[in-house]
Scaffold this motif. Structure first.
Motif, PDB file in Angstrom:
ATOM      1  N   ILE A  26       0.533  10.006   4.110  1.00  0.00           N
ATOM      2  CA  ILE A  26       0.749   8.879   4.962  1.00  0.00           C
ATOM      3  C   ILE A  26      -0.393   7.242   4.870  1.00  0.00           C
ATOM      4  O   ILE A  26       0.242   6.429   5.581  1.00  0.00           O
ATOM      5  N   GLU A  27      -1.408   7.548   4.728  1.00  0.00           N
ATOM      6  CA  GLU A  27      -2.199   6.506   4.147  1.00  0.00           C
ATOM      7  C   GLU A  27      -1.676   4.643   3.521  1.00  0.00           C
ATOM      8  O   GLU A  27      -1.679   3.672   3.744  1.00  0.00           O
ATOM      9  N   TYR A  33      -5.037  -0.124   4.815  1.00  0.00           N
ATOM     10  CA  TYR A  33      -5.934   1.612   4.050  1.00  0.00           C
ATOM     11  C   TYR A  33      -5.593   1.024   2.743  1.00  0.00           C
ATOM     12  O   TYR A  33      -6.583   0.691   1.802  1.00  0.00           O
ATOM     13  N   LEU A  34      -4.582   0.210   2.217  1.00  0.00           N
ATOM     14  CA  LEU A  34      -3.700  -0.228   0.895  1.00  0.00           C
ATOM     15  C   LEU A  34      -4.846  -1.366  -0.187  1.00  0.00           C
ATOM     16  O   LEU A  34      -5.605  -0.962  -0.989  1.00  0.00           O
ATOM     17  N   ALA A  35      -4.643  -2.049   1.301  1.00  0.00           N
ATOM     18  CA  ALA A  35      -6.315  -3.312   1.121  1.00  0.00           C
ATOM     19  C   ALA A  35      -7.531  -2.689   0.800  1.00  0.00           C
ATOM     20  O   ALA A  35      -8.361  -3.306  -0.206  1.00  0.00           O
ATOM     21  N   GLN A  36      -8.282  -2.068   1.576  1.00  0.00           N
ATOM     22  CA  GLN A  36      -9.270  -1.478   1.395  1.00  0.00           C
ATOM     23  C   GLN A  36      -9.933  -0.629   0.291  1.00  0.00           C
ATOM     24  O   GLN A  36     -10.725  -0.129   0.363  1.00  0.00           O
ATOM     25  N   PHE A  52       2.779  -4.852  -1.939  1.00  0.00           N
ATOM     26  CA  PHE A  52       3.096  -4.587  -3.627  1.00  0.00           C
ATOM     27  C   PHE A  52       1.766  -3.567  -4.239  1.00  0.00           C
ATOM     28  O   PHE A  52       0.654  -4.295  -4.190  1.00  0.00           O
ATOM     29  N   PHE A  53       1.944  -2.503  -4.539  1.00  0.00           N
ATOM     30  CA  PHE A  53       0.340  -1.693  -4.635  1.00  0.00           C
ATOM     31  C   PHE A  53       0.149  -0.560  -6.041  1.00  0.00           C
ATOM     32  O   PHE A  53       2.226  -0.449  -6.266  1.00  0.00           O
TER      33      PHE A  53
END
Length: 241
Positions: A26-27, A33-36, A52-53
């Protein structure tokens, strides 16, 4: 697509490609969360921010559904809930699955989420990032396209029209081209299949208005009326070769 109801939040539903991601965190729908966790690789503006990840050797795109105009200032990302099948995320996810089955050049859907809050909901969608692709608007800020590239754009739009696919927001920002010169359409929110023929000319006219608008707004924009003629020549010379 596999459907999963969150055990922590019974009002949260996720659909995901279980063949590629046996478990979908879910994160991954949370930009913070993606940035951290150093998973973000970039972002783009627009009605809302697109993120974008990179995870599991795959480049993905996260987009939160946002309202436009005056409603957007009041509700931003909240929509009236009328059932899962009528949510923005589920409708776009379903359409993208059909477009991929038709081998049309559109993003590959990976996952979607709907979170219900009483009478309203919020939703997100995740798709594969188109490798090496850039939106044609930004390309035109740098240099002119060749006549054959404009023709490819026209032939690609014709591919969608021949399958009766209506793009609600066909503008130059939603047309992409990769390093191999292949053309894609993106952002299929509020799009779908449509009967008849009359709407197709209106669809093309919308694209022409966006090109003229950007040409007037930007000091250096590599678009001429002859470019539009080349696009129409490509549209009329379908099928794509």
């Amino acid at each position: 697509m596999q459907k999963r109801i969150s055990t922590e939040n019974k009002n949260e539903v996720i659909w995901f490609d279980a063949a590629r991601f046996p478990y979908f965190p879910i994160e991954w729908f949370d930009s913070a969360y993606l940035a951290q966790n150093a998973l973000l690789t970039g972002s783009a503006g627009g009605r809302g921010t697109t993120y974008f990840f990179h995870v599991n050797d795959t480049d993905l795109v996260l987009r939160r559904y946002k309202r436009g105009g005056l409603p957007g200032k009041l509700l931003n990302d909240q929509f009236w809930y009328l059932g899962l099948s009528r949510t923005r995320a589920w409708r776009e996810l379903s359409l993208l699955l059909q477009l991929n089955e038709l081998n049309l050049p559109a993003p590959v859907p990976v996952a979607a989420r709907v979170v219900k809050h009483g009478f309203y909901y919020q939703s997100d969608i995740i798709t594969e990032r188109l490798a090496s692709a850039k939106d044609v608007h930004n390309l035109l800020l740098q240099s002119a396209l060749t006549p054959s590239e404009w023709e490819k754009i026209g032939r690609t739009i014709r591919q969608f029209h021949d399958c009766q696919v209506y793009h609600h927001d066909l503008n130059i920002h939603n047309i992409m081209m990769n390093d191999q010169g292949r053309i894609f359409l993106i952002d299929f929110d509020k799009c779908g299949f449509k009967h008849g023929e009359k709407w197709k000319q209106a669809n093309l006219s919308r694209l022409l208005r966006s090109l003229r608008k950007e040409s007037q707004r930007c000091e250096h924009y590599f678009f001429e009326e002859e470019d539009w003629n080349n696009l129409i020549n490509g549209y009329n010379s379908h099928p794509l070769k």
